[in-house]
Motif scaffolding. Structure first.
Motif, PDB file in Angstrom:
ATOM      1  N   THR A   9       0.735  -1.215  -0.343  1.00  0.00           N
ATOM      2  CA  THR A   9       0.069  -0.077  -0.008  1.00  0.00           C
ATOM      3  C   THR A   9       1.031   1.198  -0.051  1.00  0.00           C
ATOM      4  OG1 THR A   9      -1.828  -1.136   1.177  1.00  0.00           O
ATOM      5  CG2 THR A   9      -2.091   1.231   1.253  1.00  0.00           C
ATOM      6  N   LEU A  10       1.831   1.211   1.049  1.00  0.00           N
ATOM      7  CA  LEU A  10       2.408   2.601   0.890  1.00  0.00           C
ATOM      8  C   LEU A  10       3.629   2.749  -0.296  1.00  0.00           C
ATOM      9  CD1 LEU A  10       3.707   4.569   2.886  1.00  0.00           C
ATOM     10  CD2 LEU A  10       5.521   3.429   3.918  1.00  0.00           C
ATOM     11  N   ARG A  11       4.000   1.609  -0.913  1.00  0.00           N
ATOM     12  CA  ARG A  11       4.576   1.701  -2.092  1.00  0.00           C
ATOM     13  C   ARG A  11       3.973   2.098  -3.281  1.00  0.00           C
ATOM     14  NH1 ARG A  11       6.330  -3.240  -2.190  1.00  0.00           N
ATOM     15  NH2 ARG A  11       4.708  -3.937  -3.832  1.00  0.00           N
ATOM     16  N   THR A  12       2.733   1.647  -3.421  1.00  0.00           N
ATOM     17  CA  THR A  12       1.744   2.291  -4.505  1.00  0.00           C
ATOM     18  C   THR A  12       1.424   3.557  -4.199  1.00  0.00           C
ATOM     19  OG1 THR A  12       0.879   0.030  -4.385  1.00  0.00           O
ATOM     20  CG2 THR A  12      -0.522   1.749  -5.251  1.00  0.00           C
ATOM     21  N   ILE A  13       1.061   3.888  -2.951  1.00  0.00           N
ATOM     22  CA  ILE A  13       0.523   5.531  -2.774  1.00  0.00           C
ATOM     23  C   ILE A  13       2.066   6.485  -3.230  1.00  0.00           C
ATOM     24  CG2 ILE A  13       0.031   7.349  -1.082  1.00  0.00           C
ATOM     25  CD1 ILE A  13      -1.351   4.767   0.317  1.00  0.00           C
ATOM     26  N   THR A  14       3.290   5.929  -2.535  1.00  0.00           N
ATOM     27  CA  THR A  14       4.174   6.728  -2.832  1.00  0.00           C
ATOM     28  C   THR A  14       4.793   6.854  -4.180  1.00  0.00           C
ATOM     29  OG1 THR A  14       5.306   6.158  -0.641  1.00  0.00           O
ATOM     30  CG2 THR A  14       6.871   7.150  -2.151  1.00  0.00           C
ATOM     31  N   LEU A  15       4.660   5.907  -4.971  1.00  0.00           N
ATOM     32  CA  LEU A  15       4.895   5.705  -6.304  1.00  0.00           C
ATOM     33  C   LEU A  15       3.952   6.792  -7.086  1.00  0.00           C
ATOM     34  CD1 LEU A  15       6.977   4.925  -8.563  1.00  0.00           C
ATOM     35  CD2 LEU A  15       5.612   2.930  -8.692  1.00  0.00           C
ATOM     36  N   GLY A  16       2.570   6.559  -6.750  1.00  0.00           N
ATOM     37  CA  GLY A  16       1.527   7.295  -7.536  1.00  0.00           C
ATOM     38  C   GLY A  16       1.644   8.701  -7.310  1.00  0.00           C
ATOM     39  N   THR A  17       1.788   9.010  -6.051  1.00  0.00           N
ATOM     40  CA  THR A  17       1.897  10.597  -5.692  1.00  0.00           C
ATOM     41  C   THR A  17       3.000  11.123  -6.317  1.00  0.00           C
ATOM     42  OG1 THR A  17       2.969  10.131  -3.574  1.00  0.00           O
ATOM     43  CG2 THR A  17       0.412  10.579  -3.649  1.00  0.00           C
ATOM     44  N   ALA A  18       4.120  10.517  -6.390  1.00  0.00           N
ATOM     45  CA  ALA A  18       5.409  10.939  -7.262  1.00  0.00           C
ATOM     46  C   ALA A  18       5.313  11.129  -8.546  1.00  0.00           C
ATOM     47  CB  ALA A  18       6.537  10.106  -6.773  1.00  0.00           C
ATOM     48  N   ILE A  19       4.631  10.213  -9.232  1.00  0.00           N
ATOM     49  CA  ILE A  19       4.219  10.494 -10.881  1.00  0.00           C
ATOM     50  C   ILE A  19       3.322  11.400 -10.944  1.00  0.00           C
ATOM     51  CG2 ILE A  19       3.246   9.072 -12.669  1.00  0.00           C
ATOM     52  CD1 ILE A  19       4.542   6.617 -11.454  1.00  0.00           C
ATOM     53  N   THR A  46      -6.621   5.073  -1.583  1.00  0.00           N
ATOM     54  CA  THR A  46      -7.515   4.071  -2.476  1.00  0.00           C
ATOM     55  C   THR A  46      -6.653   3.796  -3.635  1.00  0.00           C
ATOM     56  OG1 THR A  46      -8.501   6.009  -3.347  1.00  0.00           O
ATOM     57  CG2 THR A  46      -9.530   4.880  -1.377  1.00  0.00           C
ATOM     58  N   LEU A  47      -5.782   4.434  -4.079  1.00  0.00           N
ATOM     59  CA  LEU A  47      -4.718   4.039  -5.132  1.00  0.00           C
ATOM     60  C   LEU A  47      -4.534   2.647  -5.154  1.00  0.00           C
ATOM     61  CD1 LEU A  47      -2.073   6.750  -5.391  1.00  0.00           C
ATOM     62  CD2 LEU A  47      -3.973   6.634  -6.818  1.00  0.00           C
ATOM     63  N   GLY A  60       4.984  14.841  -3.543  1.00  0.00           N
ATOM     64  CA  GLY A  60       4.188  13.729  -3.311  1.00  0.00           C
ATOM     65  C   GLY A  60       4.861  12.801  -2.470  1.00  0.00           C
ATOM     66  N   VAL A  61       6.165  12.732  -2.804  1.00  0.00           N
ATOM     67  CA  VAL A  61       7.024  11.782  -1.854  1.00  0.00           C
ATOM     68  C   VAL A  61       6.878  12.086  -0.401  1.00  0.00           C
ATOM     69  CG1 VAL A  61       9.120  10.674  -1.536  1.00  0.00           C
ATOM     70  CG2 VAL A  61       8.304  10.815  -3.682  1.00  0.00           C
ATOM     71  N   LEU A  62       7.527  13.495  -0.120  1.00  0.00           N
ATOM     72  CA  LEU A  62       7.426  13.913   1.294  1.00  0.00           C
ATOM     73  C   LEU A  62       6.064  14.028   1.858  1.00  0.00           C
ATOM     74  CD1 LEU A  62       9.947  16.915   0.574  1.00  0.00           C
ATOM     75  CD2 LEU A  62      10.407  14.514   1.533  1.00  0.00           C
ATOM     76  N   SER A  95       2.495  12.222   5.808  1.00  0.00           N
ATOM     77  CA  SER A  95       1.121  11.500   6.354  1.00  0.00           C
ATOM     78  C   SER A  95       1.275  10.152   6.774  1.00  0.00           C
ATOM     79  CB  SER A  95       0.231  11.422   5.008  1.00  0.00           C
ATOM     80  OG  SER A  95      -0.965  11.026   5.354  1.00  0.00           O
ATOM     81  N   ALA A  96       2.119   9.251   6.453  1.00  0.00           N
ATOM     82  CA  ALA A  96       2.358   7.849   6.767  1.00  0.00           C
ATOM     83  C   ALA A  96       2.865   7.897   8.050  1.00  0.00           C
ATOM     84  CB  ALA A  96       3.158   6.964   5.905  1.00  0.00           C
ATOM     85  N   SER A  97       3.590   8.824   8.425  1.00  0.00           N
ATOM     86  CA  SER A  97       4.370   8.734   9.670  1.00  0.00           C
ATOM     87  C   SER A  97       3.431   9.252  10.911  1.00  0.00           C
ATOM     88  CB  SER A  97       5.651   9.620   9.572  1.00  0.00           C
ATOM     89  OG  SER A  97       6.496   9.232   8.612  1.00  0.00           O
ATOM     90  N   HIS A  98       2.446   9.994  10.940  1.00  0.00           N
ATOM     91  CA  HIS A  98       1.394  10.490  11.625  1.00  0.00           C
ATOM     92  C   HIS A  98       0.160  10.092  11.486  1.00  0.00           C
ATOM     93  CE1 HIS A  98       4.743  13.166  11.338  1.00  0.00           C
ATOM     94  NE2 HIS A  98       4.640  13.664  12.630  1.00  0.00           N
ATOM     95  N   ASN A  99      -0.572   9.769  12.603  1.00  0.00           N
ATOM     96  CA  ASN A  99      -1.864   9.324  12.432  1.00  0.00           C
ATOM     97  C   ASN A  99      -2.899  10.296  12.016  1.00  0.00           C
ATOM     98  OD1 ASN A  99      -1.326   6.603  13.306  1.00  0.00           O
ATOM     99  ND2 ASN A  99      -1.404   7.106  15.477  1.00  0.00           N
ATOM    100  N   ASN A 100      -3.890  10.218  11.463  1.00  0.00           N
ATOM    101  CA  ASN A 100      -5.057  10.927  11.156  1.00  0.00           C
ATOM    102  C   ASN A 100      -4.595  12.135  10.487  1.00  0.00           C
ATOM    103  OD1 ASN A 100      -6.855   9.441  12.903  1.00  0.00           O
ATOM    104  ND2 ASN A 100      -6.119  10.262  14.763  1.00  0.00           N
ATOM    105  N   LEU A 101      -3.794  12.321   9.509  1.00  0.00           N
ATOM    106  CA  LEU A 101      -3.216  13.158   8.484  1.00  0.00           C
ATOM    107  C   LEU A 101      -3.551  12.556   7.141  1.00  0.00           C
ATOM    108  CD1 LEU A 101       0.291  14.511   9.815  1.00  0.00           C
ATOM    109  CD2 LEU A 101      -2.090  15.431   9.471  1.00  0.00           C
ATOM    110  N   SER A 102      -4.328  13.396   6.452  1.00  0.00           N
ATOM    111  CA  SER A 102      -4.826  12.992   5.106  1.00  0.00           C
ATOM    112  C   SER A 102      -3.822  13.238   4.080  1.00  0.00           C
ATOM    113  CB  SER A 102      -6.132  13.707   4.733  1.00  0.00           C
ATOM    114  OG  SER A 102      -7.171  13.427   5.296  1.00  0.00           O
ATOM    115  N   THR A 103      -3.443  12.265   3.163  1.00  0.00           N
ATOM    116  CA  THR A 103      -2.337  12.338   2.263  1.00  0.00           C
ATOM    117  C   THR A 103      -2.327  13.561   1.464  1.00  0.00           C
ATOM    118  OG1 THR A 103      -2.127  10.110   2.353  1.00  0.00           O
ATOM    119  CG2 THR A 103      -0.735  11.252   0.740  1.00  0.00           C
ATOM    120  N   GLY A 104      -3.746  13.881   0.596  1.00  0.00           N
ATOM    121  CA  GLY A 104      -3.962  14.943  -0.359  1.00  0.00           C
ATOM    122  C   GLY A 104      -3.471  16.343   0.285  1.00  0.00           C
TER     123      GLY A 104
END
Length: 377
Positions: free
Chosen positions: A15-25, A141-142, A245-247, A252-261
């Protein structure tokens, strides 16, 4: 979690790999295409298109009756393109300016989309829609298929940019000249606008309708501060977008309840702020430094010119004069006197000063330039 743990998790967690790659692209393609929107002074275009895509998503759900990401993206694309061409039609066939047309389409389509969402919420299958993720974004959801779609679109965009680079560059800076050379400016305009719409539609699932325009414009705005070269600006904007995207995903992944977008958009905003302050060419910090330097140089030149007027009335330019005769001169300060001595333009002995040959020659050149400028005016 520390940085090393996060990097290890990126390579091991699907999941994290998909989100990171997707947001970077997504950040890269938005920065790349957003550069053209910024330079064409169509900053509101991203906002209008992202809001115009909402009715298409809602209609796709009403037609299918179930959640289907591919259908939602197709509906958003069609709706976004319709909104874009309506904007073009309004600006060309009426006396309204582009900002007015953008505001009208944004409000109209978003209002219609919200009306459809209200209607959907009252349906028995409303819980299957998941349309709120397109409103505010939900990177979790990516799927891997979404990332591959982003990669394909980014690749096609790069190919198109390379194939039409010269024409698009001419269109940006001189549309009329581009037309006189025989290029189809209407086709080029539609081409780049279509790819901007596609990039926005791809980002709706991650960033959402409300924040997508920031993702399109922020990396380009930051890159614009660092260069006047279009190619370098496009590359920098892509780097800033991908980094956002990556940062943003990492935070977001390092903290709870933080929306990625929203976090991604805030990181992109931080890039803009840093660029506005620290870029060497246009940054506020370096602009202030240059302003202070120019002001100090002006003080030195004024003081040196005043001394030249005094020294030139004597046959011996090294004749000593009292410092107190400078006290009522507006450009004189003790600091400027010290700087002139450091440059070997004058010599200071106690309360007396005298002009050196180098200082007299420099002051004479300044005086002649000033006289010439006054004559030209």
């Amino acid at each position: 979690m520390d940085l090393q743990e996060y990097i290890e998790l990126v390579f091991t967690d699907y999941t994290l790999r998909t989100i990171t790659l997707g947001t970077a692209i997504l950040g890269a393609i938005c920065g790349m295409l957003g550069s053209f929107a910024v330079l064409r002074k169509q900053s509101l275009l991203g906002d209008a298109i992202s809001h115009a895509a909402l009715p298409g998503i809602a209609i796709a759900f009403l037609v299918l009756g179930t959640k289907n990401s591919a259908a939602f993206l197709l509906g958003a694309l069609v709706s976004g393109l319709i909104g874009t061409f309506w904007i073009r039609g309004i600006t060309r066939k009426t006396h309204l300016k582009s900002d007015t047309a953008l505001g009208l389409i944004l409000s109209l389509f978003f209002g219609f989309g919200m009306l459809l969402l209200t209607y959907i919420q009252k349906q028995p299958n409303a819980n299957q829609a998941g349309l709120e993720s397109y409103l505010f974004g939900q990177a979790a959801t990516l799927l891997e298929s979404d990332v591959w779609l982003m990669i394909i679109v980014t690749g096609i965009s790069l190919v198109i940019l390379l194939l039409f680079w010269k024409e698009l560059k001419l269109l940006l800076f001189d549309p009329e000249y581009t037309k006189t050379l025989g290029f189809n400016t209407k086709f080029l305009d539609i081409l780049i606008t279509t790819f901007i719409v596609v990039a926005i539609v791809l980002g709706l699932q991650t960033v959402g309708v409300v924040l997508m325009s920031a993702m399109l414009l922020a990396p380009a705005a930051a890159a614009r501060q660092w260069t006047n070269n279009l190619a370098i600006m496009v590359i920098l904007a892509a780097i800033f977008g991908a980094s956002s995207g990556v940062l943003g995903t990492a935070i977001s992944a390092s903290h709870n309840n933080l929306s990625t977008g929203p976090v991604i958009v805030l990181v992109a905003g931080a890039f803009v702020l840093i660029s506005f302050v620290f870029s060497p060419g246009r940054g506020l910090l370096f602009r202030e430094i240059r302003f202070r330097k120019n002001r100090n140089d002006l003080q030195l030149h004024k003081t040196l010119s005043f001394m030249y007027d005094i020294a030139s009335t004597h046959e011996d330019i090294s004749h000593p004069h009292a410092i107190k005769i400078l006290n009522n001169f507006q450009g004189f300060t003790r600091k400027s006197l010290q700087k002139l001595e450091d440059k070997n333009y004058i010599k200071v002995h106690g309360n007396m000063w005298s002009m050196t040959a180098s200082g007299f020659h420099t002051a004479a050149n300044l005086y002649n330039q000033l006289v010439k400028a006054e004559e030209d005016e």
